[in-house]
Every structure is written in C-alpha cells, then in structure tokens.
Design a protein around this motif. Structure first.
Motif, PDB file in Angstrom:
ATOM      1  N   ASP A 135       0.861  -1.190   0.000  1.00  0.00           N
ATOM      2  CA  ASP A 135       0.000   0.000   0.000  1.00  0.00           C
ATOM      3  C   ASP A 135       0.897   1.239   0.000  1.00  0.00           C
ATOM      4  OD1 ASP A 135      -1.797   2.035   0.365  1.00  0.00           O
ATOM      5  OD2 ASP A 135      -2.566   1.333   2.291  1.00  0.00           O
ATOM      6  N   ASP A 136       0.894   1.977  -1.124  1.00  0.00           N
ATOM      7  CA  ASP A 136       1.767   3.146  -1.280  1.00  0.00           C
ATOM      8  C   ASP A 136       1.157   4.435  -0.743  1.00  0.00           C
ATOM      9  OD1 ASP A 136       3.983   2.033  -3.134  1.00  0.00           O
ATOM     10  OD2 ASP A 136       2.145   1.468  -4.170  1.00  0.00           O
ATOM     11  N   THR A 137      -0.038   4.372  -0.169  1.00  0.00           N
ATOM     12  CA  THR A 137      -0.704   5.598   0.270  1.00  0.00           C
ATOM     13  C   THR A 137       0.162   6.450   1.196  1.00  0.00           C
ATOM     14  OG1 THR A 137      -2.844   4.490   0.074  1.00  0.00           O
ATOM     15  CG2 THR A 137      -2.784   6.537   1.332  1.00  0.00           C
ATOM     16  N   PRO A 138       0.884   5.869   2.175  1.00  0.00           N
ATOM     17  CA  PRO A 138       1.732   6.707   3.023  1.00  0.00           C
ATOM     18  C   PRO A 138       2.802   7.466   2.242  1.00  0.00           C
ATOM     19  CG  PRO A 138       1.390   4.572   4.049  1.00  0.00           C
ATOM     20  CD  PRO A 138       0.874   4.462   2.662  1.00  0.00           C
ATOM     21  N   LEU A 139       3.264   6.885   1.136  1.00  0.00           N
ATOM     22  CA  LEU A 139       4.265   7.547   0.306  1.00  0.00           C
ATOM     23  C   LEU A 139       3.680   8.796  -0.345  1.00  0.00           C
ATOM     24  CD1 LEU A 139       7.153   7.289  -0.816  1.00  0.00           C
ATOM     25  CD2 LEU A 139       6.226   5.820  -2.620  1.00  0.00           C
ATOM     26  N   LEU A 140       2.474   8.676  -0.880  1.00  0.00           N
ATOM     27  CA  LEU A 140       1.798   9.832  -1.471  1.00  0.00           C
ATOM     28  C   LEU A 140       1.519  10.889  -0.409  1.00  0.00           C
ATOM     29  CD1 LEU A 140       0.316  11.337  -3.731  1.00  0.00           C
ATOM     30  CD2 LEU A 140      -1.691   9.900  -3.266  1.00  0.00           C
ATOM     31  N   ARG A 141       1.049  10.474   0.751  1.00  0.00           N
ATOM     32  CA  ARG A 141       0.731  11.438   1.809  1.00  0.00           C
ATOM     33  C   ARG A 141       1.974  12.177   2.288  1.00  0.00           C
ATOM     34  NH1 ARG A 141      -3.520   7.549   5.168  1.00  0.00           N
ATOM     35  NH2 ARG A 141      -5.310   7.888   3.750  1.00  0.00           N
ATOM     36  N   ASP A 142       3.109  11.489   2.327  1.00  0.00           N
ATOM     37  CA  ASP A 142       4.355  12.130   2.739  1.00  0.00           C
ATOM     38  C   ASP A 142       4.774  13.201   1.737  1.00  0.00           C
ATOM     39  OD1 ASP A 142       6.600  12.144   4.681  1.00  0.00           O
ATOM     40  OD2 ASP A 142       7.786  11.516   2.947  1.00  0.00           O
ATOM     41  N   PHE A 143       4.659  12.875   0.447  1.00  0.00           N
ATOM     42  CA  PHE A 143       4.957  13.850  -0.601  1.00  0.00           C
ATOM     43  C   PHE A 143       4.038  15.067  -0.499  1.00  0.00           C
ATOM     44  CE2 PHE A 143       3.501  15.127  -4.944  1.00  0.00           C
ATOM     45  CZ  PHE A 143       4.591  15.926  -5.275  1.00  0.00           C
ATOM     46  N   LEU A 144       2.739  14.824  -0.314  1.00  0.00           N
ATOM     47  CA  LEU A 144       1.794  15.939  -0.233  1.00  0.00           C
ATOM     48  C   LEU A 144       2.001  16.756   1.042  1.00  0.00           C
ATOM     49  CD1 LEU A 144      -1.464  14.245  -1.579  1.00  0.00           C
ATOM     50  CD2 LEU A 144       0.136  15.740  -2.808  1.00  0.00           C
ATOM     51  N   ALA A 145       2.425  16.101   2.133  1.00  0.00           N
ATOM     52  CA  ALA A 145       2.736  16.851   3.349  1.00  0.00           C
ATOM     53  C   ALA A 145       3.918  17.779   3.112  1.00  0.00           C
ATOM     54  CB  ALA A 145       3.043  15.883   4.496  1.00  0.00           C
TER      55      ALA A 145
END
Length: 259
Positions: free
Chosen positions: A240-250
């Motif tokens: 699940d790559d969702t944390p990776l996307l959220r880190d970038f958006l943060a």
C-alpha cells in the motif's frame, strides 16, 4: 475548499511528429497518464500538466520558474527511455535512443522546483531522470548489462509483472512503508546504475540488486521509486503506497506554508 487544495504539477509525456510532414507547424502532443492524475487526486490534490517551454510553436514569456512558483510540488511520471547522452553515453542500440527533448524539459523542471523549495517525486522513468539530473547514470537495458537479472519489464502482461522488493532499514521509506520484503509491480527495462551524489538507496530488488527507490539525503525534498504506485491495487497483494503519497503531499503543504 477547492482554493485550499494542493496543486501538483505532472511532467508531460511527448509524442513527437514523425518528420515526414512538411507543412508547418509540426504537431507535438503533450499528455499525462490518467492513472497518475487519479493517484494524485486520491488524496484531494489537483493535478496540473506542466507544458513544455520550447519548440517552434512556443511564444510569450511564461517560464518553468513561473510554474515552479505557482505549483506546490512536482510528480515526474513514466514514459520513454532517457537519452543516454543525458548521462554521457552513446546508445548501445538504436531503439534505446530515448527522448532528448523530454529529458531537457524534465531536467529543467527538477532544477526549477528544487530551487523553489518544492518537493519532487519520481515514478519509474521519473526516478531515472531524477538520478541523471543530479549526476547519476543508468543501465540502458538491464537484461543486457546486468546478466542474471529478473525480468523487470514484460510487455505481454505489463503492469501485472510483479517481483519482491527489499525496503532498507534506517530510511525514510522504511518509516513510511515498513522495512522488509514487499510485493511491487515492475514495468521498466532501464534502471539506476551509479546513484547520483547526495542520494541514498532506499529499496532494492533482492534477487538481482537492481535499485528500486532513491531519496535526496539533504536539502530539497526529492524522492523516487522505480515501481508504479498509481497501478497498485490492494486486491493484487502489493504494498500500500498511500503513506508515500501522503508524505509527498505533506512536504508540498509545508512548502506552501513556508514564509
């Protein structure tokens, strides 16, 4: 509210004219993959394709710096091979000549967004281009230059080609996705050979050592993965790559709020 949504640039893919057309202007198409736009949108951000800033039809004074100042971050997505001349080599085979024009456009994007303090995230070709833009090199063809390597690209099954990846401990990626072995997709025949100065390796293919993720170790927020998070679906058993996307958006939100 819409006005509060992050605006994330996505680098364009190029479709160049074949050279046979004599009438002017020759038509070059710029496009982005729907899956990449939808991946960015999945966490509420607004994707914006960044156009080129060159070519015989270009007019006006809009610059890459204008986009880097207006947008909150940049995603470099997949597509054509990187031109070997971008990292000081000649193509080993004609079909690996890549896209020099797209390279120049994307290198300018990486430099402008980093200079503006905006985060840059790379997917597949995007990771390779980021590495080259910072002084690294590539395998022009993994199977040719790395005997015994896995099949990292299978044209018949495309994004359903999977293998294992080891996320290395003591890395930001391990904090986000957990260190250890995971399942990812694989749609590339080129890959990082010499890692660019200032970057650390965050993931590798355990069976052949091919580099699967890199990150800038200081200064601008720049990170990239060789797999395609926009294609990952939970039912396929992939990470699940969702944390990776959220880190970038943060990081993009932090850059927006920086004085």
């Amino acid at each position: 509210m819409t006005n509060d949504r992050l605006k994330i640039g996505i680098s364009a893919c190029f479709f160049h004219p074949d050279g046979e057309r004599k009438a002017a202007p020759s038509k070059t198409l710029l496009w982005i993959e729907q899956s990449t736009a939808h991946w960015v949108m999945s966490e509420g951000a607004l994707p914006v394709m960044v156009p080129s800033f060159d070519g015989e039809t270009f007019r006006g004074e809009v610059s890459v710096q204008d986009y880097a100042g207006w947008l909150d971050g940049l995603v470099m997505h997949g597509g054509a091979d990187v031109w070997p001349g971008s990292y000081g080599e000649q193509p080993l085979r004609p079909e690996w000549h890549g896209d020099r024009i797209r390279d120049e456009y994307e290198i300018a994007l990486v430099q402008a967004f980093s200079a503006a303090g905006k985060p840059v995230f790379g997917i597949c070709r995007g990771m390779q281009l980021i590495n080259v833009a910072h002084g690294g090199t590539l395998y022009q063809d993994i199977r040719t230059q790395k005997p015994g390597a896995l099949v990292h690209r299978d044209a018949e099954i495309y994004d359903l080609n999977f293998h294992q990846v080891d996320i290395l401990g003591d890395t930001r990626l391990a904090e986000l996705l957990q260190a250890g072995r995971h399942k990812i997709n694989s749609v590339h025949h080129q890959g990082v050979k010499d890692v660019a100065p200032g970057f650390v390796v965050e993931a590798v293919s355990p069976e052949d050592g091919v580099i699967e993720a890199i990150r800038h170790s200081g200064g601008p927020w720049v990170a990239a993965v060789q797999w395609h998070p926009e294609f990952h679906r939970p039912e396929l058993g992939v990470i699940d790559d969702t944390p990776l996307l959220r880190d970038f958006l943060a990081a993009a939100r932090t850059a927006r709020n920086r004085p």
